[in-house]
Scaffold this active site. Structure first.
Site, PDB file in Angstrom:
ATOM      1  N   HIS A 179     103.143  74.863  76.850  1.00 17.34           N
ATOM      2  CA  HIS A 179     101.989  74.054  76.304  1.00 17.34           C
ATOM      3  C   HIS A 179     101.300  73.311  77.139  1.00 17.34           C
ATOM      4  O   HIS A 179     102.020  72.941  78.357  1.00 17.34           O
ATOM      5  CB  HIS A 179     102.912  73.113  75.293  1.00 17.34           C
ATOM      6  CG  HIS A 179     102.028  72.333  74.396  1.00 17.34           C
ATOM      7  ND1 HIS A 179     101.188  71.292  74.754  1.00 17.34           N
ATOM      8  CD2 HIS A 179     101.673  72.610  73.225  1.00 17.34           C
ATOM      9  CE1 HIS A 179     100.569  70.923  73.711  1.00 17.34           C
ATOM     10  NE2 HIS A 179     100.822  71.786  72.690  1.00 17.34           N
ATOM     11  N   ASP A 203     104.389  76.369  67.361  1.00 22.52           N
ATOM     12  CA  ASP A 203     104.009  77.872  66.564  1.00 22.52           C
ATOM     13  C   ASP A 203     105.060  78.990  66.934  1.00 22.52           C
ATOM     14  O   ASP A 203     104.934  80.002  66.183  1.00 22.52           O
ATOM     15  CB  ASP A 203     102.617  78.470  67.451  1.00 22.52           C
ATOM     16  CG  ASP A 203     101.438  77.817  66.986  1.00 22.52           C
ATOM     17  OD1 ASP A 203     101.293  77.098  65.714  1.00 22.52           O
ATOM     18  OD2 ASP A 203     100.573  77.558  67.669  1.00 22.52           O
TER      19      ASP A 203
HETATM   20  N1  CMC Z   1     104.008  83.360  78.743  1.00 23.70           N
HETATM   21  C1  CMC Z   1     104.278  83.660  80.090  1.00 23.70           C
HETATM   22  N2  CMC Z   1     103.815  82.963  81.106  1.00 23.70           N
HETATM   23  C2  CMC Z   1     103.275  81.670  80.821  1.00 23.70           C
HETATM   24  C3  CMC Z   1     102.970  81.312  79.426  1.00 23.70           C
HETATM   25  C4  CMC Z   1     103.594  82.207  78.440  1.00 23.70           C
HETATM   26  N3  CMC Z   1     103.514  81.890  77.126  1.00 23.70           N
HETATM   27  N4  CMC Z   1     102.468  80.180  79.299  1.00 23.70           N
HETATM   28  C5  CMC Z   1     102.132  79.923  80.631  1.00 23.70           C
HETATM   29  N5  CMC Z   1     102.677  81.033  81.517  1.00 23.70           N
HETATM   30  C6  CMC Z   1     102.782  80.905  82.913  1.00 23.70           C
HETATM   31  C7  CMC Z   1     101.244  81.292  83.864  1.00 23.70           C
HETATM   32  O1  CMC Z   1     101.056  82.429  83.856  1.00 23.70           O
HETATM   33  C8  CMC Z   1     101.408  80.340  85.015  1.00 23.70           C
HETATM   34  O2  CMC Z   1     102.166  81.176  85.892  1.00 23.70           O
HETATM   35  P1  CMC Z   1     101.910  80.849  87.459  1.00 23.70           P
HETATM   36  O3  CMC Z   1     102.192  79.339  87.806  1.00 23.70           O
HETATM   37  O4  CMC Z   1     102.645  81.817  88.139  1.00 23.70           O
HETATM   38  O5  CMC Z   1     100.223  81.201  87.805  1.00 23.70           O
HETATM   39  C9  CMC Z   1     102.200  79.112  84.541  1.00 23.70           C
HETATM   40  O6  CMC Z   1     103.002  79.587  83.390  1.00 23.70           O
HETATM   41  C10 CMC Z   1     101.402  77.904  83.912  1.00 23.70           C
HETATM   42  O7  CMC Z   1     100.481  78.345  82.993  1.00 23.70           O
HETATM   43  P2  CMC Z   1      99.308  77.592  82.609  1.00 23.70           P
HETATM   44  O8  CMC Z   1      98.198  78.581  82.305  1.00 23.70           O
HETATM   45  O9  CMC Z   1      98.874  76.806  83.755  1.00 23.70           O
HETATM   46  O10 CMC Z   1      99.650  76.689  81.422  1.00 23.70           O
HETATM   47  P3  CMC Z   1      98.357  75.978  80.738  1.00 23.70           P
HETATM   48  O11 CMC Z   1      99.079  74.443  80.522  1.00 23.70           O
HETATM   49  O12 CMC Z   1      97.105  75.994  81.225  1.00 23.70           O
HETATM   50  O13 CMC Z   1      98.531  76.657  79.389  1.00 23.70           O
HETATM   51  C11 CMC Z   1      99.181  77.405  77.154  1.00 23.70           C
HETATM   52  C12 CMC Z   1      99.131  76.205  78.022  1.00 23.70           C
HETATM   53  C13 CMC Z   1      99.517  76.792  75.863  1.00 23.70           C
HETATM   54  C14 CMC Z   1      97.756  77.875  77.047  1.00 23.70           C
HETATM   55  C15 CMC Z   1      99.950  78.426  77.770  1.00 23.70           C
HETATM   56  O14 CMC Z   1     101.081  78.084  77.824  1.00 23.70           O
HETATM   57  C16 CMC Z   1     100.037  79.847  76.862  1.00 23.70           C
HETATM   58  O15 CMC Z   1      98.951  80.614  76.884  1.00 23.70           O
HETATM   59  N6  CMC Z   1     100.899  79.805  75.790  1.00 23.70           N
HETATM   60  C17 CMC Z   1     100.972  81.014  74.829  1.00 23.70           C
HETATM   61  C18 CMC Z   1      99.759  80.891  73.816  1.00 23.70           C
HETATM   62  C19 CMC Z   1     100.549  79.698  72.668  1.00 23.70           C
HETATM   63  O16 CMC Z   1     101.718  79.888  72.324  1.00 23.70           O
HETATM   64  N7  CMC Z   1      99.867  78.473  72.523  1.00 23.70           N
HETATM   65  C20 CMC Z   1      99.983  77.389  71.575  1.00 23.70           C
HETATM   66  C21 CMC Z   1      99.977  76.067  72.118  1.00 23.70           C
HETATM   67  S1  CMC Z   1     100.806  74.961  71.075  1.00 23.70           S
HETATM   68  C22 CMC Z   1      99.537  74.847  69.926  1.00 23.70           C
HETATM   69  C23 CMC Z   1      98.600  73.584  69.875  1.00 23.70           C
HETATM   70  O17 CMC Z   1      99.204  72.466  70.253  1.00 23.70           O
HETATM   71  O18 CMC Z   1      97.576  73.890  70.170  1.00 23.70           O
END
Ligand code: CMC
Length: 432
Positions: free
Chosen positions: A309, A366
């Site tokens: 998240h 989710d």
């Molecule tokens: N599975 C595998 N790796 C992940 C995931 C995941 N679901 N989420 C983040 N990572 C990794 C990412 O690759 C990165 O790794 P590294 O440091 O090696 O580059 C690290 O964790 C940090 O990720 P980030 O992209 O900086 O995280 P973020 O805060 O920008 O993104 C997110 C948050 C929700 C977009 C992401 O966690 C994601 O894509 N999750 C899956 C989609 C999802 O379930 N979204 C629903 C969010 S809840 C609904 C809402 O409130 O809107």
């Protein structure tokens, strides 16, 4: 005495005021930084930028805290319902019996979709993405109710109560009609005597000569799902609503923009992505092990959906409530869903895995909500639409805050330009 901050650029210090919120959240106020120094703050994605002061929702992602108007989400989920929580979020206080009745009445009175609006549906292919239909039909409310959508803050605020009730109630009716239109089924119109969620399920699932009457646990589960999505601070779609609203665009237009933002798989689209992921794991006969290994490769496409998240770095309090409710509902309905077993296994494995632990990736709201919706008979294509029904009160409350702020400015971030420096136009004949 309030603390102060300063920024040193070269050998000069520039003092900056500090702001502290009611829950102790701290910010350095940089509004005058550019005017005084020529520098802007760079914060791609606004992850560390406070774009507004808001009295609606408090979220502490490090400690898994979510409160609406001060009331913890756990208490609302267990003691309130969607309509009451919507009132709280929009108007700032829990309604007394009289106000709750009046609010419910307004929602009932404005549930139906007029004949002229119904014709909009016929312009879409039956395979149109439901969120694309929802956003455009909600945008059309501004055309159907021009007196409530004047694009003038003062006038639109004067009819706010009506516009808010129309939005909440009709988003739900439009959602049910999209479902029926896509299935080629005749529309079922709202019933005045049914509560909000029961009415939605009635409009979705009534068959010819067979009225759908929701089991109490089914209506309760939907109520809880909508309530858990009702607001979530400055997420992508809410920030979009505020941005659009800041130009003095009316409520319907701003909510429609929020629906567009919600449709992306990294935001509202994640609930359907979770179910597709679980289904493909099931179809491939995997127990999740291969999927987890692939998710650790770091590709955005292969992520473990429903995990991680942007702001929760400990746990998502909504995920706990949904996880428990999911098991409870399936038990009560006597459903054995193999996807629940896969989800539990994935969660167990990920929560022991250093990749997920070190990145603070935990289940989000989710992860289990899709399994609940599946148990309610809602198809995957409608999952994000359900999220939109739930999030509507939050969008409305945020639009109102923007519209009612006498000191509000249009949202207009800056950028760091990294394109070509000045160069001359070249005639086409001379171009390489
Ligand atoms: N599975 C595998 N790796 C992940 C995931 C995941 N679901 N989420 C983040 N990572 C990794 C990412 O690759 C990165 O790794 P590294 O440091 O090696 O580059 C690290 O964790 C940090 O990720 P980030 O992209 O900086 O995280 P973020 O805060 O920008 O993104 C997110 C948050 C929700 C977009 C992401 O966690 C994601 O894509 N999750 C899956 C989609 C999802 O379930 N979204 C629903 C969010 S809840 C609904 C809402 O409130 O809107």
């Amino acid at each position: 005495m309030a603390p102060t901050a300063s920024i040193r650029l070269g050998d000069k210090d520039y003092p900056l005021p500090v702001m502290v919120g009611t829950e102790g959240e701290k910010a350095v106020d940089v509004r005058k930084l550019r005017a005084e120094t020529g520098y802007i703050c760079y914060d791609q994605g606004y992850g560390n930028t406070g774009s507004c002061e808001s009295a609606i929702t408090y979220l502490d992602g490090d400690n898994g805290i979510l409160r609406h108007r001060g009331i913890p989400i756990e208490q609302l989920a267990h003691k309130s319902d969607f309509v009451e929580t919507a009132y709280l979020i929009i108007y700032g206080e829990l309604p007394n019996a009289e106000k709750r009745k009046a609010f419910g009445m307004l929602l009932r009175q404005h549930a139906a979709i007029e004949t002229q609006m119904q014709r909009i549906f016929e312009g879409y292919p039956t395979k149109a993405p439901p969120m694309a239909m929802l956003s455009s039909i909600v945008a059309s409310l501004a055309a159907h109710y021009p007196d409530l959508a004047t694009n003038n803050f003062e006038k639109d605020l004067a009819s706010f109560e009506l516009a808010a009730a129309i939005t909440i109630s009709k988003v739900r009716t439009i959602a049910a009609m999209i479902y029926r239109y896509q299935k080629g089924l005749p529309y079922v119109f709202p019933k005045q005597d049914l509560p909000f969620c029961d009415n939605f399920l009635h409009m979705m699932f009534t068959e010819p000569y067979k009225d759908y009457v929701a089991e109490p646990e089914v209506a309760r589960a939907l109520n809880m799902l909508l309530l858990l999505h009702a607001d979530h601070e400055q997420n992508c779609s809410t920030a979009t609503v505020r941005t659009v609203g800041s130009s003095a665009a009316n409520l319907f237009t701003a909510v429609s923009a929020g629906i567009c933002a919600l449709s992306g798989p990294l935001h509202g689209g994640a609930n359907s992505a979770v179910l597709q992921m679980l289904q493909s794991i099931y179809d491939e006969g995997d127990d999740g092990t291969r999927f987890i290994a692939a998710a650790k490769q770091g590709s955005k496409a292969g992520r473990l959906m429903g995990f991680g998240h942007a702001v929760y770095r400990n746990f998502d309090p909504r995920a706990r409530i949904v996880g428990e409710a999911c098991e409870d509902l399936l038990n009560k309905l006597g459903i054995k869903d193999p996807l629940l077993a896969i989800a539990k296994k994935l969660e167990e494995a990920a929560l022991k895995d250093d990749y997920f632990l070190s990145r603070k990736l935990y289940p989000n709201v989710d992860f289990y909500s899709g399994i609940i919706m599946r148990a309610l008979g809602i198809p995957v294509s409608m999952f994000t639409v359900i999220f939109a029904i739930g999030r509507t009160p939050g969008w409305i409350a945020n639009w109102r805050e923007v519209a009612a702020n006498p000191k509000g400015r249009i949202y207009r971030p800056r950028q760091i330009y990294v394109g070509p420096v000045k160069r001359d136009y070249v005639l086409m004949a001379d171009r390489p």
